[in-house]
Write a protein that holds these residues in place. Structure first.
Motif, PDB file in Angstrom:
ATOM      1  N   PHE A  84     -11.259  -2.224   1.045  1.00 34.61           N
ATOM      2  CA  PHE A  84     -12.098  -1.055   0.753  1.00 34.61           C
ATOM      3  C   PHE A  84     -11.301   0.241   0.956  1.00 34.61           C
ATOM      4  CE2 PHE A  84     -15.550  -4.187   1.929  1.00 34.61           C
ATOM      5  CZ  PHE A  84     -15.964  -4.367   0.635  1.00 34.61           C
ATOM      6  N   LEU A  85     -11.737   1.112   1.881  1.00 37.71           N
ATOM      7  CA  LEU A  85     -11.096   2.425   2.049  1.00 37.71           C
ATOM      8  C   LEU A  85     -10.147   2.455   3.247  1.00 37.71           C
ATOM      9  CD1 LEU A  85     -14.104   4.812   1.287  1.00 37.71           C
ATOM     10  CD2 LEU A  85     -12.276   4.083  -0.254  1.00 37.71           C
ATOM     11  N   SER A  86      -9.646   1.306   3.662  1.00 45.74           N
ATOM     12  CA  SER A  86      -8.803   1.265   4.865  1.00 45.74           C
ATOM     13  C   SER A  86      -7.497   2.031   4.693  1.00 45.74           C
ATOM     14  CB  SER A  86      -8.501  -0.185   5.249  1.00 45.74           C
ATOM     15  OG  SER A  86      -7.806  -0.848   4.205  1.00 45.74           O
ATOM     16  N   GLU A  87      -7.049   2.199   3.459  1.00 45.00           N
ATOM     17  CA  GLU A  87      -5.827   2.961   3.212  1.00 45.00           C
ATOM     18  C   GLU A  87      -6.121   4.186   2.338  1.00 45.00           C
ATOM     19  OE1 GLU A  87      -2.114   0.106   3.107  1.00 45.00           O
ATOM     20  OE2 GLU A  87      -3.766  -0.895   2.068  1.00 45.00           O
ATOM     21  N   SER A  88      -7.320   4.726   2.520  1.00 45.98           N
ATOM     22  CA  SER A  88      -7.740   5.873   1.721  1.00 45.98           C
ATOM     23  C   SER A  88      -7.412   7.175   2.437  1.00 45.98           C
ATOM     24  CB  SER A  88      -9.250   5.794   1.451  1.00 45.98           C
ATOM     25  OG  SER A  88      -9.739   7.024   0.969  1.00 45.98           O
ATOM     26  N   THR A 101     -12.565  10.872  15.489  1.00 46.61           N
ATOM     27  CA  THR A 101     -11.248  10.271  15.686  1.00 46.61           C
ATOM     28  C   THR A 101     -11.019   9.189  14.639  1.00 46.61           C
ATOM     29  OG1 THR A 101     -11.288  10.692  18.069  1.00 46.61           O
ATOM     30  CG2 THR A 101      -9.786   8.980  17.290  1.00 46.61           C
ATOM     31  N   TRP A 102      -9.906   9.286  13.948  1.00 49.01           N
ATOM     32  CA  TRP A 102      -9.529   8.298  12.926  1.00 49.01           C
ATOM     33  C   TRP A 102      -8.628   7.255  13.582  1.00 49.01           C
ATOM     34  CZ3 TRP A 102     -10.442   6.164   8.442  1.00 49.01           C
ATOM     35  CH2 TRP A 102      -9.424   5.541   7.716  1.00 49.01           C
ATOM     36  N   VAL A 103      -9.068   6.005  13.593  1.00 51.88           N
ATOM     37  CA  VAL A 103      -8.285   4.927  14.210  1.00 51.88           C
ATOM     38  C   VAL A 103      -7.345   4.363  13.146  1.00 51.88           C
ATOM     39  CG1 VAL A 103      -8.332   2.779  15.507  1.00 51.88           C
ATOM     40  CG2 VAL A 103     -10.184   4.444  15.772  1.00 51.88           C
ATOM     41  N   GLY A 104      -6.259   5.072  12.961  1.00 50.74           N
ATOM     42  CA  GLY A 104      -5.285   4.689  11.955  1.00 50.74           C
ATOM     43  C   GLY A 104      -4.190   5.735  11.890  1.00 50.74           C
ATOM     44  N   PRO A 105      -3.231   5.545  10.996  1.00 53.42           N
ATOM     45  CA  PRO A 105      -2.143   6.514  10.859  1.00 53.42           C
ATOM     46  C   PRO A 105      -2.647   7.824  10.273  1.00 53.42           C
ATOM     47  CG  PRO A 105      -2.032   4.884   9.116  1.00 53.42           C
ATOM     48  CD  PRO A 105      -3.101   4.421  10.055  1.00 53.42           C
ATOM     49  N   ILE A 110      -0.411   7.753   5.323  1.00 52.38           N
ATOM     50  CA  ILE A 110      -1.112   6.907   4.350  1.00 52.38           C
ATOM     51  C   ILE A 110      -0.751   7.330   2.938  1.00 52.38           C
ATOM     52  CG2 ILE A 110      -3.376   6.239   3.472  1.00 52.38           C
ATOM     53  CD1 ILE A 110      -4.493   6.644   6.271  1.00 52.38           C
ATOM     54  N   GLU A 111      -0.737   8.626   2.696  1.00 48.68           N
ATOM     55  CA  GLU A 111      -0.439   9.138   1.362  1.00 48.68           C
ATOM     56  C   GLU A 111       0.973   8.778   0.936  1.00 48.68           C
ATOM     57  OE1 GLU A 111      -1.804  13.052  -0.977  1.00 48.68           O
ATOM     58  OE2 GLU A 111      -0.685  13.446   0.864  1.00 48.68           O
ATOM     59  N   GLN A 112       1.933   8.898   1.859  1.00 51.80           N
ATOM     60  CA  GLN A 112       3.328   8.606   1.521  1.00 51.80           C
ATOM     61  C   GLN A 112       3.533   7.135   1.197  1.00 51.80           C
ATOM     62  OE1 GLN A 112       4.740  10.586   5.193  1.00 51.80           O
ATOM     63  NE2 GLN A 112       6.256  11.593   3.898  1.00 51.80           N
ATOM     64  N   MET A 113       2.844   6.244   1.930  1.00 51.65           N
ATOM     65  CA  MET A 113       2.998   4.810   1.688  1.00 51.65           C
ATOM     66  C   MET A 113       1.929   4.248   0.752  1.00 51.65           C
ATOM     67  SD  MET A 113       5.651   3.458   3.025  1.00 51.65           S
ATOM     68  CE  MET A 113       6.913   3.690   4.282  1.00 51.65           C
ATOM     69  N   GLY A 114       0.935   5.062   0.416  1.00 47.77           N
ATOM     70  CA  GLY A 114      -0.170   4.580  -0.406  1.00 47.77           C
ATOM     71  C   GLY A 114       0.230   4.236  -1.819  1.00 47.77           C
ATOM     72  N   SER A 115       1.207   4.944  -2.353  1.00 47.15           N
ATOM     73  CA  SER A 115       1.727   4.621  -3.677  1.00 47.15           C
ATOM     74  C   SER A 115       2.947   3.734  -3.495  1.00 47.15           C
ATOM     75  CB  SER A 115       2.125   5.892  -4.427  1.00 47.15           C
ATOM     76  OG  SER A 115       2.935   5.576  -5.537  1.00 47.15           O
ATOM     77  N   LYS A 116       2.879   2.515  -4.013  1.00 48.50           N
ATOM     78  CA  LYS A 116       4.008   1.596  -3.854  1.00 48.50           C
ATOM     79  C   LYS A 116       5.258   2.136  -4.545  1.00 48.50           C
ATOM     80  CE  LYS A 116       1.096  -2.512  -3.357  1.00 48.50           C
ATOM     81  NZ  LYS A 116      -0.201  -1.856  -3.421  1.00 48.50           N
ATOM     82  N   VAL A 117       5.064   2.899  -5.595  1.00 47.91           N
ATOM     83  CA  VAL A 117       6.206   3.491  -6.299  1.00 47.91           C
ATOM     84  C   VAL A 117       6.875   4.538  -5.408  1.00 47.91           C
ATOM     85  CG1 VAL A 117       6.912   4.826  -8.307  1.00 47.91           C
ATOM     86  CG2 VAL A 117       5.135   3.065  -8.545  1.00 47.91           C
ATOM     87  N   ARG A 118       6.070   5.443  -4.832  1.00 51.72           N
ATOM     88  CA  ARG A 118       6.623   6.486  -3.961  1.00 51.72           C
ATOM     89  C   ARG A 118       7.204   5.878  -2.688  1.00 51.72           C
ATOM     90  NH1 ARG A 118       2.232   8.990  -2.513  1.00 51.72           N
ATOM     91  NH2 ARG A 118       1.974   9.949  -4.561  1.00 51.72           N
ATOM     92  N   LEU A 276       8.687  -4.658  -0.137  1.00 45.96           N
ATOM     93  CA  LEU A 276       7.609  -4.730  -1.119  1.00 45.96           C
ATOM     94  C   LEU A 276       6.652  -3.546  -0.980  1.00 45.96           C
ATOM     95  CD1 LEU A 276       6.588  -8.512  -1.102  1.00 45.96           C
ATOM     96  CD2 LEU A 276       7.722  -7.258  -2.946  1.00 45.96           C
ATOM     97  N   GLU A 277       6.136  -3.372   0.235  1.00 46.26           N
ATOM     98  CA  GLU A 277       5.183  -2.302   0.486  1.00 46.26           C
ATOM     99  C   GLU A 277       4.938  -2.195   1.976  1.00 46.26           C
ATOM    100  OE1 GLU A 277       0.967  -3.284  -0.413  1.00 46.26           O
ATOM    101  OE2 GLU A 277       1.827  -5.108  -1.276  1.00 46.26           O
ATOM    102  N   MET A 278       4.285  -1.114   2.382  1.00 43.48           N
ATOM    103  CA  MET A 278       3.831  -0.991   3.763  1.00 43.48           C
ATOM    104  C   MET A 278       2.330  -0.849   3.760  1.00 43.48           C
ATOM    105  SD  MET A 278       4.885   1.588   6.856  1.00 43.48           S
ATOM    106  CE  MET A 278       4.232   1.256   8.507  1.00 43.48           C
TER     107      MET A 278
END
Length: 642
Positions: A84-88, A101-105, A110-118, A276-278
């Motif tokens: 779902f939105l875990s990497e949104s 509080t956001w329990v995550g990075p 997230i934005e930098q690793m969210g695109s597999k191309v970037r 592959l991805e993060m």
């Protein structure tokens, strides 16, 4: 300090996070769609907020509704789970903007690793090897992999072995990714046929990046993981250390905080690997790392979110294996299954951990992922872990929907798997097991007879199956559930004053729920459960699902020859064919979307299409989607060649 946590997710992962929260004294809030209102995780939370609707786009993919739910329930923190939105980025920013509080990075990570191309560009600059896509794919580049830039879980991924199919597969992957993640961006890269999927668990803190070993997730179907283990077996120590270093570099490249996973493709013959991805979230398979390192990754996530630095993990100890139990049919191209789980019992044994989203009586809907539970085993050695996991799966009682349980057991007992010979092609080459016990239908027939006898209102003293002409047998007609014909079973048995009798078996005892048979001097007891026309038989040999074949067929249930039936409930999202068109065997006719995946229904033979379902229509399992008539391949009803 976090006081109350909302999990912006559902089912198994919500239950998993709630468990740690209870141990830490943190209050919990669940969110649920209408389809999930009765699932166990909702009752496990201290409070629950309804998200009206059933579709992911109306519920779990609505960042605004999730933040509003947290504020309404008095939560001061949000955990996104996975999927779902875990990497949104949008959800992360909305949570922070609301003062929660956001329990995550961080949203930036997230934005930098969210695109597999970037992400590939970022880690390449950090010295991590990547698998570069061809600038202009040609015949020599085949096979290729079309991959969604956002999300994961095998959605939006297609293997292309024919360049002529590339454009079609790109469009199909784009549509699936857009539906699952709200982002239709895809890219193409070389496909390594027998590569291993190895990943490294990291936890980024203010004092640096902790590395918690490797996992192997190579056993996959449709590019989605099925069996995972830690540590990854058979890696040279130098390679393992290089993977750890690459993962640390990748996390440091985006100033990562919290739990994350760096996924690598390992080319074992060449002893080389590629990024592959993060995944900027907790992974589905995180329990194997927890068991091997004796840590709680959710607790570590919460510690980082509160500004604390978790204690370093102890060295790896033993081996852990996880099997994902899916409501799907491996014998029919892994078609997702839906319906009530009439029985869902997994043995509670030492060394076994079950992270489940369902229980007996739960309804498996068509709206979400088909995973029922993760069954995890920790043992001193890999071989012992595999044996224990296969054993606990075999002894589980799972009735109501077809699952991949038998395939999991076969994989865990396969000599190649036990030797560590794993790759992403393993399940494609694994022989699928058939019915496991020829005596199971006999037990089913006798239990059905006893059940009918127990339901009598009169003549209760007459033995089951008793008839005046004792020379003729009683006949019970059954069919193995999930087969398309040809697997009918007819059990002939005799009733009498001394109890029922079956050729080739000695009936030691029989009741509506339990039958003991002596076959060739070997005694076996069968537990039999009957719901409607479905009969489930469990024994030391495993599970057999059967259906009682009716003596007479209702004419209303007969469909026209050549009918293409919906294999599951879903929505018709495309109709590549048209009424009156001539199609060839294998041509796509209807595309059905169910459980976040698209399923193409193809013509079984050459013929003419008619009675097509309309795009957007909701269909139930067994509904007619189209009819392919083979009597004539002409569009002219008169057969005039002119």
């Amino acid at each position: 300090m976090i006081r109350t946590l909302l999990v912006a997710n559902r089912a198994e992962i919500a239950s998993r996070v709630f468990r740690t929260c209870r141990e830490l004294g943190i209050g919990t809030v669940a969110v649920h769609s209408d389809a999930d209102a009765e699932l166990p995780y909702v009752a496990e939370a201290d409070a629950a907020v309804r998200l009206p609707g059933t579709a992911p786009s109306d519920t779990y993919l609505r960042a605004d509704l999730l933040v509003e739910a947290a504020l309404r329930a008095g939560a001061d923190a949000v955990h996104p789970g996975y999927g779902f939105l875990s990497e949104s980025v949008d959800l992360a920013r909305a949570v922070v903007a609301a003062g929660l509080t956001w329990v995550g990075p961080s949203p930036e990570s997230i934005e930098q690793m969210g695109s597999k191309v970037r992400a590939k560009d970022l880690v390449r600059a950090a010295g991590v090897p990547v698998l570069d896509a061809p600038a202009s794919p040609g015949q020599d580049d085949l096979p290729l992999l079309v991959k969604a830039s956002a999300g994961g879980g095998g959605r939006g991924m297609r293997v292309v072995r024919d360049l002529d199919a590339l454009a079609t597969e790109v469009e199909s992957a784009r549509a699936e990714a857009l539906s699952a993640f709200g982002d239709g961006t895809v890219f193409v890269e070389p496909y390594v046929e027998r590569g291993r999927h190895v990943e490294v668990q990291v936890v980024g803190t203010d004092e640096g990046v902790l590395v918690l070993g490797t996992r192997d997730c190579s056993l996959q179907r449709r590019h989605q993981k099925v069996i995972e283990e830690a540590p990854a077996p058979g890696l040279p120590q130098a390679t393992r250390e290089a993977m750890h270093d690459a993962a640390r570099r990748a996390a440091e490249a985006v100033d990562y905080r919290g739990a994350g996973t760096v996924e690598l493709l390992y080319d074992e013959p060449a002893d080389r690997f590629f990024f592959l991805e993060m995944n900027t979230r907790l992974q589905v398979e995180h329990p194997v790392t927890e068991l091997v390192h004796d840590v709680d990754l959710v607790a570590m996530q919460l510690a980082v979110a509160e500004g604390r630095v978790p204690e370093p993990a102890p060295p790896a100890r033993g081996h852990a294996l996880e099997a994902r139990l899916y409501a799907e049919d491996p014998l029919h191209d892994y078609q997702p299954q839906s319906g009530p789980l009439t029985c869902f019992e997994i043995p509670d044994e030492a060394g076994v951990r079950v992270d489940a989203g369902f229980r007996s009586g739960s309804e498996v809907s068509t709206h979400y992922d088909a995973m029922l539970a993760k069954v995890v085993v920790h043992a001193p050695t890999r071989e012992l872990a595999a044996r224990r996991l296969a054993g606990v799966l075999r002894r589980s009682r799972i009735h109501g929907v077809r699952t991949n349980r038998d395939q999991l057991v076969a994989a865990l007992r396969d000599p190649g798997f036990l030797a560590g010979e794993v790759s992403t092609a393993f399940l494609d080459e694994l022989a699928l097991p058939g019915p496991v016990d020829d005596a199971a239908p006999v037990a089913a027939a006798l239990a059905l007879a006893e059940r009918a006898g127990a339901a009598r209102r009169v003549q209760r003293g007459v033995p089951v199956g008793w008839r005046n002409v004792v020379s003729g047998p009683q006949l019970t007609r059954l069919v193995h559930d999930g087969t398309d014909g040809g697997d009918d079973v007819e059990v002939a048995w005799w009733g009498g004053r001394d109890g029922p009798r079956v050729d080739g078996h000695v009936v030691v005892a029989s009741s509506p729920t339990e039958v003991t048979l002596d076959t060739g001097g070997v005694r076996t007891t069968y537990a039999v459960s009957t719901v409607g026309d479905r009969v489930d038989v469990d024994s030391a040999h495993g599970h057999v699902a059967l259906r009682l074949r009716p003596r007479f067929v209702d004419p209303a249930d007969v469909v026209a020859a050549g009918s293409l039936l919906a294999p599951m409930p879903g929505t018709v999202v495309a109709v590549p064919a048209s009424d009156g068109a001539t199609v060839g065997a294998g041509d796509p006719v209807v595309v059905l979307e169910a459980m976040k995946m698209q399923h193409t229904i193809k013509a079984p033979t050459d013929g003419v299409v008619s009675d097509l379902a309309a795009v957007g229509s909701q269909v139930a399992a067994g509904d007619v989607l189209a009819v392919v008539s083979t009597g004539s391949t002409s569009n002219d009803p008169e057969g005039d060649p002119a």
